[in-house]
Design a protein around this motif. Structure first.
Motif, mmCIF file in Angstrom:
data_model
loop_
_atom_site.group_PDB
_atom_site.id
_atom_site.type_symbol
_atom_site.label_atom_id
_atom_site.label_comp_id
_atom_site.label_asym_id
_atom_site.label_seq_id
_atom_site.Cartn_x
_atom_site.Cartn_y
_atom_site.Cartn_z
ATOM 1 N N LEU A 94 -0.127 -1.536 4.966
ATOM 2 C CA LEU A 94 1.039 -0.665 5.156
ATOM 3 C C LEU A 94 2.190 -1.420 5.797
ATOM 4 C CD1 LEU A 94 -0.560 2.728 6.267
ATOM 5 C CD2 LEU A 94 0.561 2.186 4.089
ATOM 6 N N ALA A 95 1.881 -2.270 6.784
ATOM 7 C CA ALA A 95 2.934 -3.059 7.424
ATOM 8 C C ALA A 95 3.550 -4.041 6.427
ATOM 9 C CB ALA A 95 2.365 -3.806 8.631
ATOM 10 N N TYR A 96 2.704 -4.596 5.560
ATOM 11 C CA TYR A 96 3.232 -5.503 4.531
ATOM 12 C C TYR A 96 4.168 -4.752 3.595
ATOM 13 C CZ TYR A 96 3.417 -8.498 0.423
ATOM 14 O OH TYR A 96 3.881 -9.253 -0.635
ATOM 15 N N ARG A 97 3.778 -3.557 3.184
ATOM 16 C CA ARG A 97 4.601 -2.781 2.253
ATOM 17 C C ARG A 97 5.956 -2.428 2.883
ATOM 18 N NH1 ARG A 97 1.867 2.058 -0.894
ATOM 19 N NH2 ARG A 97 2.016 0.690 -2.723
ATOM 20 N N LYS A 98 5.978 -2.136 4.184
ATOM 21 C CA LYS A 98 7.211 -1.724 4.852
ATOM 22 C C LYS A 98 8.125 -2.905 5.179
ATOM 23 C CE LYS A 98 5.090 2.345 6.980
ATOM 24 N NZ LYS A 98 4.664 2.966 8.269
ATOM 25 N N ALA A 99 7.560 -4.097 5.227
ATOM 26 C CA ALA A 99 8.347 -5.257 5.639
ATOM 27 C C ALA A 99 9.433 -5.569 4.617
ATOM 28 C CB ALA A 99 7.437 -6.464 5.829
ATOM 29 N N ALA A 136 -6.238 3.256 -3.431
ATOM 30 C CA ALA A 136 -6.291 3.048 -4.879
ATOM 31 C C ALA A 136 -6.069 1.582 -5.221
ATOM 32 C CB ALA A 136 -5.242 3.916 -5.568
ATOM 33 N N ILE A 137 -5.183 0.919 -4.506
ATOM 34 C CA ILE A 137 -4.947 -0.510 -4.741
ATOM 35 C C ILE A 137 -6.197 -1.306 -4.408
ATOM 36 C CG2 ILE A 137 -3.713 -2.529 -3.844
ATOM 37 C CD1 ILE A 137 -1.219 -0.789 -3.688
ATOM 38 N N ALA A 138 -6.852 -0.954 -3.302
ATOM 39 C CA ALA A 138 -8.082 -1.651 -2.919
ATOM 40 C C ALA A 138 -9.105 -1.602 -4.039
ATOM 41 C CB ALA A 138 -8.647 -1.034 -1.640
ATOM 42 N N GLU A 139 -9.300 -0.421 -4.598
ATOM 43 C CA GLU A 139 -10.277 -0.270 -5.684
ATOM 44 C C GLU A 139 -9.831 -1.024 -6.932
ATOM 45 O OE1 GLU A 139 -12.638 3.259 -8.135
ATOM 46 O OE2 GLU A 139 -11.097 3.749 -6.661
ATOM 47 N N GLN A 140 -8.546 -0.989 -7.229
ATOM 48 C CA GLN A 140 -8.046 -1.626 -8.443
ATOM 49 C C GLN A 140 -8.210 -3.142 -8.406
ATOM 50 O OE1 GLN A 140 -4.338 -0.039 -9.811
ATOM 51 N NE2 GLN A 140 -3.805 -1.856 -10.983
ATOM 52 N N ILE A 144 -6.288 -10.315 -2.747
ATOM 53 C CA ILE A 144 -5.213 -9.971 -1.823
ATOM 54 C C ILE A 144 -3.852 -10.275 -2.457
ATOM 55 C CG2 ILE A 144 -4.181 -10.476 0.425
ATOM 56 C CD1 ILE A 144 -6.828 -8.855 0.479
ATOM 57 N N ARG A 145 -3.772 -11.373 -3.187
ATOM 58 C CA ARG A 145 -2.518 -11.705 -3.884
ATOM 59 C C ARG A 145 -2.162 -10.605 -4.883
ATOM 60 N NH1 ARG A 145 -1.735 -13.390 -8.705
ATOM 61 N NH2 ARG A 145 -3.952 -13.848 -9.006
ATOM 62 N N ALA A 146 -3.170 -10.144 -5.644
ATOM 63 C CA ALA A 146 -2.928 -9.053 -6.598
ATOM 64 C C ALA A 146 -2.529 -7.774 -5.876
ATOM 65 C CB ALA A 146 -4.175 -8.818 -7.449
ATOM 66 N N ALA A 147 -3.152 -7.528 -4.708
ATOM 67 C CA ALA A 147 -2.808 -6.337 -3.940
ATOM 68 C C ALA A 147 -1.369 -6.404 -3.442
ATOM 69 C CB ALA A 147 -3.771 -6.181 -2.763
ATOM 70 N N LEU A 207 1.496 -3.650 -3.954
ATOM 71 C CA LEU A 207 2.189 -3.051 -2.810
ATOM 72 C C LEU A 207 3.700 -3.203 -2.938
ATOM 73 C CD1 LEU A 207 -0.201 -4.262 0.033
ATOM 74 C CD2 LEU A 207 0.234 -1.873 -0.565
ATOM 75 N N ASP A 208 4.130 -4.331 -3.514
ATOM 76 C CA ASP A 208 5.565 -4.607 -3.658
ATOM 77 C C ASP A 208 6.203 -3.848 -4.812
ATOM 78 O OD1 ASP A 208 5.736 -6.344 -1.506
ATOM 79 O OD2 ASP A 208 5.276 -8.122 -2.708
ATOM 80 N N THR A 209 5.426 -3.527 -5.816
ATOM 81 C CA THR A 209 6.045 -3.032 -7.058
ATOM 82 C C THR A 209 5.633 -1.631 -7.461
ATOM 83 O OG1 THR A 209 4.268 -4.029 -8.381
ATOM 84 C CG2 THR A 209 6.224 -5.390 -7.956
ATOM 85 N N THR A 210 4.686 -1.010 -6.746
ATOM 86 C CA THR A 210 4.230 0.330 -7.121
ATOM 87 C C THR A 210 4.116 1.211 -5.877
ATOM 88 O OG1 THR A 210 1.840 0.021 -6.817
ATOM 89 C CG2 THR A 210 2.800 -0.772 -8.893
ATOM 90 N N PRO A 211 4.099 2.534 -6.079
ATOM 91 C CA PRO A 211 3.872 3.455 -4.955
ATOM 92 C C PRO A 211 2.404 3.835 -4.781
ATOM 93 C CG PRO A 211 4.594 4.704 -6.860
ATOM 94 C CD PRO A 211 4.539 3.257 -7.299
ATOM 95 N N ILE A 212 1.496 3.111 -5.457
ATOM 96 C CA ILE A 212 0.075 3.453 -5.415
ATOM 97 C C ILE A 212 -0.422 3.400 -3.970
ATOM 98 C CG2 ILE A 212 -2.212 2.822 -6.264
ATOM 99 C CD1 ILE A 212 -0.875 1.508 -8.637
#
Length: 329
Positions: free
Chosen positions: A321-326, A295-299, A279-282, A286-291
């Motif tokens: 998604l909520a984390y990415r938008k925050a 795709a992030i889940a799999e990565q 989750i930390r890697a995700a 989420l913060d640094t890429t538009p993936i």
């Protein structure tokens, strides 16, 4: 069928001179064209990678792989009835490291028991046989390899280049430090040149570590140090799939004891700790890429994006998604 197998057996070369443990009934043995006998069935929780022949041929010609390349690798946990006989030897060198349990290995010249902490090297083109003990079958990690470097590594480790069998012993709980498991983990993701190079690098690292352990006698590490090594491995390779018994074996501990000590050291159960690292890697992605979230889940190591979202919400308190938008400081 029994009669046919018996006639084939009569055509095989004479058996090795050292008497092996009792033979299996024929239905449990697979007879290959070169006389090799192997146990037919797999083992629960095993890893097994066999590099395809075309890839092997390419490796022999590749300037960065012709010195050393992995051809097969795996992990056999509690390998009940495991047994292999090769009257004509193998085309590749074989390293076997025993993590738990007991086994045996033999050549026409020698017969040796195998205990936890033993590392066995069987040279190519020499008749040999090996197998698990009946009462306490071994758990082993093993690698077949080929290349021009191998005689030099054997010599460096203290065995003659022409020796059919070499053995070394280190403290059992330090065998995972060799990192032989990296060879099959890398190749489980593919056989490209980068994968093959990474597997060869893992094997070279294992040889170097074995040299170090031999020099310092393989002195035992404390349980806390072993837990730390497992924790660090999870931090480095959190996207890999791990089983709890595999992590406990890497620390040389029982599953309950390992889980207790791991929780004391990290504050989390082992698998929960692994999920939190993913989750930390995700979060970083989420913060640094538009993936995309899928795709992030799999990565980061989740095969199911819905399970990923549930885990993410449990750890972070909101959806990906909520984390990415925050807005973040």
């Amino acid at each position: 069928m029994q009669g046919l197998l018996k006639r084939l057996d009569n055509l095989m070369p004479s058996p090795l001179t050292t008497a092996p443990p009792p033979a299996f009934p024929w239905p449990r043995i697979h007879l290959t064209m070169n006389g090799t006998r192997i146990r037919r069935h797999g083992f629960a929780g095993q890893h097994l990678v066999v590099v395809p022949d075309p890839v092997r041929r390419q490796a022999r010609d590749h300037p960065l792989l012709q010195g050393l390349h992995v051809t097969d690798a795996g992990y056999f946990p509690r390998a009940t009835s495991h047994r292999v006989e090769r009257p004509l030897g193998a085309a590749t060198d074989l390293i076997i490291a025993c993590l738990q349990g007991e086994g045996w290995v033999r050549t026409p010249e020698r017969s040796e028991p195998v205990h936890p902490g033993d590392v066995v090297w069987l040279a190519a083109d020499h008749a040999h046989a090996y197998g698990a003990a009946e009462t306490d079958p071994w758990t082993i990690v093993w690698v077949h390899s080929a290349g021009d470097e191998l005689p030099h590594w054997r010599r460096e480790l203290g065995w003659g280049a022409g020796d059919a069998l070499g053995t070394l012993h280190v403290t059992a709980n330090r065998v995972p430090e060799l990192g032989l498991d990296q060879a099959y983990h890398v190749l489980e993701h593919g056989y490209s040149v980068p994968h093959m190079l990474a597997a060869a690098a893992a094997l070279r690292t294992a040889f170097c570590t074995l040299l170090e352990l031999r020099q310092d006698g393989g002195a035992p590490r404390s349980a806390a140090e072993r837990i730390t090594r497992v924790r660090d491995q999870l931090l480095r390779t959190s996207a890999r799939n791990y089983r709890l018994d595999e992590l406990a074996a890497a620390a040389g501990l029982s599953v309950p004891h390992f889980s207790l000590l791991f929780r004391k050291q990290t504050g989390f159960a082992p698998i929960d700790f692994l999920i939190r690292q993913r989750i930390r890697a995700a979060c970083q992605l989420l913060d640094t890429t538009p993936i995309s979230v899928a795709a992030i889940a799999e990565q980061v190591g989740f095969q199911d994006p819905y399970y990923f979202s549930r885990c993410f919400r449990r750890v972070m308190g909101r959806s990906p998604l909520a984390y990415r938008k925050a807005v973040k400081a």
